[in-house]
Motif scaffolding. Structure first.
Motif, PDB file in Angstrom:
ATOM      1  N   TYR A 147      32.722  42.991  36.505  1.00 18.58           N
ATOM      2  CA  TYR A 147      32.930  41.553  36.692  1.00 18.58           C
ATOM      3  C   TYR A 147      34.362  41.237  37.076  1.00 18.58           C
ATOM      4  CZ  TYR A 147      33.691  36.661  35.637  1.00 18.58           C
ATOM      5  OH  TYR A 147      34.070  35.348  35.724  1.00 18.58           O
ATOM      6  N   GLU A 148      35.305  41.960  36.474  1.00 17.23           N
ATOM      7  CA  GLU A 148      36.716  41.692  36.796  1.00 17.23           C
ATOM      8  C   GLU A 148      36.992  41.968  38.266  1.00 17.23           C
ATOM      9  OE1 GLU A 148      40.868  42.416  37.576  1.00 17.23           O
ATOM     10  OE2 GLU A 148      39.276  43.909  37.654  1.00 17.23           O
ATOM     11  N   ARG A 149      36.424  43.048  38.809  1.00 18.46           N
ATOM     12  CA  ARG A 149      36.618  43.366  40.218  1.00 18.46           C
ATOM     13  C   ARG A 149      35.952  42.309  41.107  1.00 18.46           C
ATOM     14  NH1 ARG A 149      40.757  46.191  41.380  1.00 18.46           N
ATOM     15  NH2 ARG A 149      41.361  44.708  39.760  1.00 18.46           N
ATOM     16  N   SER A 150      34.787  41.816  40.695  1.00 20.81           N
ATOM     17  CA  SER A 150      34.121  40.749  41.450  1.00 20.81           C
ATOM     18  C   SER A 150      34.959  39.486  41.431  1.00 20.81           C
ATOM     19  CB  SER A 150      32.729  40.468  40.869  1.00 20.81           C
ATOM     20  OG  SER A 150      31.869  41.557  41.048  1.00 20.81           O
ATOM     21  N   TYR A 151      35.531  39.186  40.269  1.00 20.46           N
ATOM     22  CA  TYR A 151      36.357  37.986  40.135  1.00 20.46           C
ATOM     23  C   TYR A 151      37.578  38.064  41.025  1.00 20.46           C
ATOM     24  CZ  TYR A 151      39.047  34.273  37.893  1.00 20.46           C
ATOM     25  OH  TYR A 151      39.781  33.127  37.658  1.00 20.46           O
ATOM     26  N   GLN A 152      38.105  39.290  41.202  1.00 26.19           N
ATOM     27  CA  GLN A 152      39.276  39.483  42.049  1.00 26.19           C
ATOM     28  C   GLN A 152      38.917  39.606  43.530  1.00 26.19           C
ATOM     29  OE1 GLN A 152      42.305  39.227  41.008  1.00 26.19           O
ATOM     30  NE2 GLN A 152      41.921  39.230  38.809  1.00 26.19           N
ATOM     31  N   GLY A 153      37.637  39.479  43.862  1.00 26.35           N
ATOM     32  CA  GLY A 153      37.207  39.522  45.251  1.00 26.35           C
ATOM     33  C   GLY A 153      37.188  40.909  45.854  1.00 26.35           C
ATOM     34  N   ARG A 154      37.063  41.945  45.036  1.00 27.87           N
ATOM     35  CA  ARG A 154      37.044  43.311  45.546  1.00 27.87           C
ATOM     36  C   ARG A 154      35.661  43.660  46.104  1.00 27.87           C
ATOM     37  NH1 ARG A 154      42.389  44.043  46.067  1.00 27.87           N
ATOM     38  NH2 ARG A 154      43.464  43.665  44.095  1.00 27.87           N
ATOM     39  N   ALA A 155      35.640  44.653  46.988  1.00 30.44           N
ATOM     40  CA  ALA A 155      34.372  45.059  47.606  1.00 30.44           C
ATOM     41  C   ALA A 155      33.423  45.651  46.575  1.00 30.44           C
ATOM     42  CB  ALA A 155      34.641  46.060  48.728  1.00 30.44           C
ATOM     43  N   ALA A 156      33.956  46.450  45.651  1.00 29.29           N
ATOM     44  CA  ALA A 156      33.139  47.027  44.581  1.00 29.29           C
ATOM     45  C   ALA A 156      33.096  46.040  43.424  1.00 29.29           C
ATOM     46  CB  ALA A 156      33.723  48.366  44.128  1.00 29.29           C
ATOM     47  N   GLY A 157      31.904  45.509  43.139  1.00 27.01           N
ATOM     48  CA  GLY A 157      31.782  44.497  42.098  1.00 27.01           C
ATOM     49  C   GLY A 157      30.801  44.906  41.020  1.00 27.01           C
ATOM     50  N   MET A 158      30.139  43.924  40.440  1.00 23.09           N
ATOM     51  CA  MET A 158      29.259  44.164  39.303  1.00 23.09           C
ATOM     52  C   MET A 158      28.122  45.123  39.655  1.00 23.09           C
ATOM     53  SD  MET A 158      29.038  40.295  37.714  1.00 23.09           S
ATOM     54  CE  MET A 158      27.987  40.806  36.361  1.00 23.09           C
ATOM     55  N   ARG A 159      27.552  44.980  40.840  1.00 25.52           N
ATOM     56  CA  ARG A 159      26.432  45.852  41.206  1.00 25.52           C
ATOM     57  C   ARG A 159      26.874  47.313  41.307  1.00 25.52           C
ATOM     58  NH1 ARG A 159      24.163  43.187  46.532  1.00 25.52           N
ATOM     59  NH2 ARG A 159      26.412  43.087  46.887  1.00 25.52           N
ATOM     60  N   THR A 160      28.017  47.533  41.964  1.00 21.73           N
ATOM     61  CA  THR A 160      28.505  48.902  42.118  1.00 21.73           C
ATOM     62  C   THR A 160      28.786  49.544  40.770  1.00 21.73           C
ATOM     63  OG1 THR A 160      29.498  48.340  44.246  1.00 21.73           O
ATOM     64  CG2 THR A 160      30.289  50.338  43.159  1.00 21.73           C
ATOM     65  N   TYR A 161      29.499  48.825  39.917  1.00 25.37           N
ATOM     66  CA  TYR A 161      29.855  49.376  38.609  1.00 25.37           C
ATOM     67  C   TYR A 161      28.619  49.575  37.746  1.00 25.37           C
ATOM     68  CZ  TYR A 161      34.842  48.829  39.440  1.00 25.37           C
ATOM     69  OH  TYR A 161      36.109  48.963  39.932  1.00 25.37           O
ATOM     70  N   GLY A 162      27.695  48.618  37.801  1.00 26.39           N
ATOM     71  CA  GLY A 162      26.471  48.751  37.027  1.00 26.39           C
ATOM     72  C   GLY A 162      25.654  49.955  37.465  1.00 26.39           C
TER      73      GLY A 162
END
Length: 245
Positions: A37-52
């Motif tokens: 979620y933190e990466r998604s919040y920061q607008g990064r390409a790898a977000g919740m789906r990738t980490y999950g």
């Protein structure tokens, strides 16, 4: 005979193992999404789906080793499997994924934090897979805090800005290195000589290098340095940007 073999896959022990694995996958997915979620919040390409997905896949590849006697419906009589070899494969696979998010743009490198956190996400999945649930939760929370609060702490600690500078001037009016270095020092910066690159194109002499602010007061340096270069009138064009890691 075939029906009898198929029946093994629906026996009570095998079904219980499937439910056991499914719960692990669900927990790993949620923990991975928490970190992502933190990466998604920061607008990064790898977000919740990738980490999950990374966390869940790591858990899946680890937890099934623990039920090796039930593989193939328990018909093969498999003994305990070597979980360390599975973990080695996970680390190798995630290493390739992490390398894909690291991008080098000139003298700046981005994606290092994302790559490190993806690796941590796989470790969370492994912990879930082997049954260390409290440790997996703690690691997920620590990763989340490291990517949010540590950045704020870094910004408050004494540090010196590092900038990527590109200067272009006509060949007839091109300054020497000593002059460029003197101008940088007069504005509170030191040129990092190992980053210096000088090129010639379209009748322009182009200098590219990194500078390091000599004190903490230069933290808001890009705008200040750009304004100074614009008013100097020595260069035809220039660019100033923070070095990203």
């Amino acid at each position: 005979m075939v029906l009898a073999n198929l029946g093994r896959f629906w026996s009570g022990d095998v079904l219980a193992a499937n439910v056991f694995i499914a719960l692990h996958l669900l927990g790993a997915l949620l923990l991975g999404m928490l970190v992502g979620y933190e990466r998604s919040y920061q607008g990064r390409a790898a977000g919740m789906r990738t980490y999950g997905l990374v966390c869940m896949a790591s858990a899946a590849l680890t937890v099934f080793v623990g039920v090796a006697p039930l593989w193939f419906g328990g018909s093969q009589g498999s003994g305990p499997a070597d979980a360390t070899r599975v973990v080695q494969g996970i680390v190798t696979g995630v290493g390739f994924l992490g390398a894909g998010v690291i991008v080098k743009d000139g003298l700046s490198v981005t994606g290092l934090t994302t790559a490190a956190s993806i690796w941590a996400s796989s470790a969370i999945g492994v912990l879930v897979g082997v049954g260390f649930y409290p440790a997996a939760i703690v690691l997920a929370v620590l990763c989340m805090l490291a990517m949010t609060w540590l950045q704020r702490i870094e910004q408050r600690l004494p540090a010196r800005a590092r900038l990527d500078v590109t200067l272009a001037s006509s060949v007839d009016n091109a300054p020497g290195y000593d002059e460029v270095e003197a101008q940088a020092q007069s504005r509170g910066y030191a040129i990092l000589r190992e980053t210096l690159n000088v090129s010639y194109a379209d009748d322009l002499m182009v200098w590219r290098f990194q500078v390091l602010a000599l004190d903490r007061t230069q933290a808001a340096a890009p705008a200040t340095l750009a304004q100074a270069l614009a008013t100097a009138g020595t260069f035809i064009r220039f660019s100033v940007s923070p070095v990203r890691h």
